[in-house]
Structure formats: C-alpha cells, structure tokens
Design a protein around this motif. Structure first.
Motif, PDB file in Angstrom:
ATOM      1  N   UNK A 136      -7.059  -5.495   1.280  1.00 53.89           N
ATOM      2  CA  UNK A 136      -6.500  -4.231   1.772  1.00 53.89           C
ATOM      3  C   UNK A 136      -4.976  -4.243   1.691  1.00 53.89           C
ATOM      4  N   UNK A 137      -4.390  -5.385   2.021  1.00 47.96           N
ATOM      5  CA  UNK A 137      -2.930  -5.506   1.960  1.00 47.96           C
ATOM      6  C   UNK A 137      -2.440  -5.417   0.512  1.00 47.96           C
ATOM      7  N   UNK A 138      -3.134  -6.079  -0.407  1.00 46.65           N
ATOM      8  CA  UNK A 138      -2.745  -6.035  -1.816  1.00 46.65           C
ATOM      9  C   UNK A 138      -2.851  -4.627  -2.369  1.00 46.65           C
ATOM     10  N   UNK A 139      -3.908  -3.915  -1.973  1.00 43.75           N
ATOM     11  CA  UNK A 139      -4.084  -2.543  -2.436  1.00 43.75           C
ATOM     12  C   UNK A 139      -2.980  -1.643  -1.886  1.00 43.75           C
ATOM     13  N   UNK A 140      -2.617  -1.861  -0.632  1.00 45.00           N
ATOM     14  CA  UNK A 140      -1.576  -1.038  -0.019  1.00 45.00           C
ATOM     15  C   UNK A 140      -0.196  -1.312  -0.584  1.00 45.00           C
ATOM     16  N   UNK A 141       0.018  -2.550  -1.035  1.00 49.86           N
ATOM     17  CA  UNK A 141       1.337  -2.929  -1.560  1.00 49.86           C
ATOM     18  C   UNK A 141       1.489  -2.679  -3.052  1.00 49.86           C
ATOM     19  N   UNK A 142       0.403  -2.260  -3.717  1.00 45.45           N
ATOM     20  CA  UNK A 142       0.481  -2.024  -5.154  1.00 45.45           C
ATOM     21  C   UNK A 142       1.526  -0.948  -5.440  1.00 45.45           C
ATOM     22  N   UNK A 199       3.503  -2.084 -15.554  1.00 44.88           N
ATOM     23  CA  UNK A 199       2.950  -3.374 -15.965  1.00 44.88           C
ATOM     24  C   UNK A 199       3.133  -4.426 -14.888  1.00 44.88           C
ATOM     25  N   UNK A 200       4.315  -4.464 -14.321  1.00 46.39           N
ATOM     26  CA  UNK A 200       4.615  -5.487 -13.317  1.00 46.39           C
ATOM     27  C   UNK A 200       3.754  -5.303 -12.070  1.00 46.39           C
ATOM     28  N   UNK A 201       3.544  -4.047 -11.659  1.00 48.59           N
ATOM     29  CA  UNK A 201       2.728  -3.791 -10.466  1.00 48.59           C
ATOM     30  C   UNK A 201       1.283  -4.214 -10.697  1.00 48.59           C
ATOM     31  N   UNK A 202       0.747  -3.886 -11.872  1.00 51.07           N
ATOM     32  CA  UNK A 202      -0.636  -4.250 -12.171  1.00 51.07           C
ATOM     33  C   UNK A 202      -0.813  -5.759 -12.306  1.00 51.07           C
ATOM     34  N   UNK A 203       0.148  -6.413 -12.933  1.00 52.71           N
ATOM     35  CA  UNK A 203       0.059  -7.866 -13.076  1.00 52.71           C
ATOM     36  C   UNK A 203       0.160  -8.551 -11.723  1.00 52.71           C
ATOM     37  N   UNK A 230      -4.280  -2.888 -18.290  1.00 48.16           N
ATOM     38  CA  UNK A 230      -4.982  -2.194 -17.202  1.00 48.16           C
ATOM     39  C   UNK A 230      -5.644  -3.205 -16.283  1.00 48.16           C
ATOM     40  N   UNK A 231      -5.716  -2.872 -15.012  1.00 52.42           N
ATOM     41  CA  UNK A 231      -6.394  -3.703 -14.010  1.00 52.42           C
ATOM     42  C   UNK A 231      -7.091  -2.795 -13.010  1.00 52.42           C
ATOM     43  N   UNK A 232      -8.313  -3.140 -12.688  1.00 52.12           N
ATOM     44  CA  UNK A 232      -9.018  -2.445 -11.614  1.00 52.12           C
ATOM     45  C   UNK A 232      -9.697  -3.481 -10.728  1.00 52.12           C
ATOM     46  N   UNK A 233      -9.573  -3.300  -9.431  1.00 48.83           N
ATOM     47  CA  UNK A 233     -10.147  -4.231  -8.460  1.00 48.83           C
ATOM     48  C   UNK A 233     -11.141  -3.477  -7.586  1.00 48.83           C
ATOM     49  N   UNK A 234     -12.320  -4.044  -7.419  1.00 45.96           N
ATOM     50  CA  UNK A 234     -13.370  -3.460  -6.594  1.00 45.96           C
ATOM     51  C   UNK A 234     -13.866  -4.505  -5.603  1.00 45.96           C
ATOM     52  N   UNK A 235     -14.165  -4.080  -4.389  1.00 43.64           N
ATOM     53  CA  UNK A 235     -14.808  -5.006  -3.456  1.00 43.64           C
ATOM     54  C   UNK A 235     -15.752  -4.253  -2.534  1.00 43.64           C
TER      55      UNK A 235
END
Length: 272
Positions: free
Chosen positions: A112-118, A123-127, A243-248
């Motif tokens: 949740x913290x990583x998603x909020x801080x994106x 490119x840099x944000x996704x990496x 591209x990056x996508x994260x699911x949980x």
C-alpha cells in the motif's frame, strides 16, 4: 526453392547412373538447405535500428497464467543490443505467502505504501515501484508458500506485440476481481485475521538478460527471478523499463484468502 537443369542433345541420352542421381540429389539438398540462410541474410537491411518510445502505465491492485519463452534465432542474430541485451521481454512472476497479521510490517502495508508513493508513469517511477515490491517480497521469503513465473521475448520490430501481451496478461489478472482497491492511509477498517496473500508483477523490460525462469521450482530459483527483476529495473536509471503493473490480493483489510481460494484462482502456482 526449385532447381532445374535442362540440356538439349540430338543424340540419345544414356540412362542416369546411381552416381549421377546421387550427385543431383546432393546438389538439390545443398541448395535447399542454403535457401533459408540466404533469405534470412537478405532481410538484414530491413531490420529497424531504433527503439520505440516507451508507453508507460501503472495499475496497483491485485493478481496469472503461464506461458513459455519463445526465441527466434535469426531475429536475435541481427537484433541491436542494449544495456540488458537484445529485444524486449514481457515477464510475470507471482508469489503466494502466508501473512499472520495486517500490521505495519506486513506485506499489505508495504504494498500500500509503495502504491501510494508511486510518482507517476515515468521510467524512474515505474522502475522504483518494481524494485520496492521485489525487495519487499525478498524480505518476506521465509513466508513464501508457492510461486510461478513466465516470459516471452520479442524483437524490437515487434514492440507493439510486446505491449499487447503485457496488456493482455495485466487484463487477465484485473478481470479476476470486481474492483481495484487500495485502502487510504489512516483507514480505520477492521483488520482481518491470518491469510494467504498473492502478489503478482507484470513487467515489460528491454533486453533478454532478466531472469524469469525458475520461480516455483525452488526457493533459490524464486529468489533469483525476483532479485533479477529488482536489479535490472534499476539499470540506466530505469530507462529499460517500459511498463510495470503490480497486483495483490486480498487488498481489503478484513478480507481473508483461503487455501482453496488460491487453488481455484491461481492454479498455476507451484508449492515451494
């Protein structure tokens, strides 16, 4: 490829001997074998030497299907090499882990913290997102219960196909759920009990050196895959990440994912 040799003679020709037939067959076989090589070299001037502009997207929510890596030898021979190798790789890795609570140290809070801080779709944000999620999983490796991974390689000329596959895999995961949900910071939702969590990462990254094979077959193999993504995502300040996508899942704090839920929704997971 057809090869025909014709002679005109006013005299009666002699029947072909076995040696003559062997020579003719051998010549035909050599020409037949050389034809694909000649065709492949003939296309060299048509290969593109430019990289496509990155289309960046980032969705955070929850969970994958399996696929095998396909490589075209001649595509790779003439492909231009970048910092992480040749072409483009679309990969996904999925990890199931046991969560005893929903505290600030749990995988849920970290995600949740990583998603909020994106910080957007640069490119840099996704990496940075990919790196943080992979590090969080590595720190929780003692809690892993199952995993799996898959990937497919594309030539730079097929960048649109790579993007399409990345979207397809992401949509397959997003379609498993009725909504995408991230609890707001400071939410007073009542936390649920112990549960299994499933985290999935879908990534499109330039090159062919990122390791995607081995997750689920052993703890060490799973660590190698996640470590490879974490490190390669940071190469060239993240410019290699398209591209990056994260699911949980579960994402709602009072939701519990049972063993049966995991078996039904994620049959591709391999127990560790």
């Amino acid at each position: 490829f057809f090869f025909r040799h014709t002679t005109h003679n006013t005299t009666k020709s002699k029947p072909k001997t076995k040696d003559t037939m062997r020579q003719t067959s051998l010549l035909t076989l050599i020409l037949f074998c050389l034809t694909p090589i000649t065709s492949s070299f003939g296309t060299q001037s048509l290969l593109s030497r430019t990289f496509r502009e990155n289309k960046l997207k980032c969705i955070h929510s929850r969970p994958v299907k399996s696929s095998s890596t396909q490589l075209n030898f001649f595509d790779k021979v003439f492909e231009e090499s970048g910092p992480l190798g040749k072409g483009i790789t679309v990969g996904k890795v999925q990890v199931a882990l046991l969560c005893s609570d929903r505290s600030s140290n749990s995988i849920f809070s970290i995600l949740e913290k990583s998603a909020g801080n994106a910080g957007g779709n640069s490119n840099r944000a996704l990496s940075q997102l990919a790196n943080e999620v992979c590090l969080a999983l590595l720190r929780k490796s003692d809690d892993w219960s199952a995993a799996c991974s898959s990937s497919k390689w594309f030539s730079q000329n097929d960048s649109a196909k790579a993007e399409s596959l990345c979207n397809e895999w992401s949509n397959q995961e997003a379609a498993k759920f009725e909504k995408e949900y991230i609890p707001k910071p400071g939410s007073e939702e009542k936390a649920g009990g112990p549960t299994t969590a499933v985290v999935s990462i879908v990534i499109e990254i330039q090159g062919d050196t990122t390791e995607f094979n081995g997750a689920g077959f052993s703890l060490s193999g799973t660590r190698e895959v996640i470590s490879s993504i974490a490190s390669d995502a940071q190469v060239e300040f993240g410019d290699c990440v398209n591209a990056v996508e994260v699911f949980w899942t579960p994402s709602e704090r009072n939701e519990v994912l049972t063993k049966n839920d995991v078996i039904i929704d994620f049959p591709e997971l391999v127990d560790l």
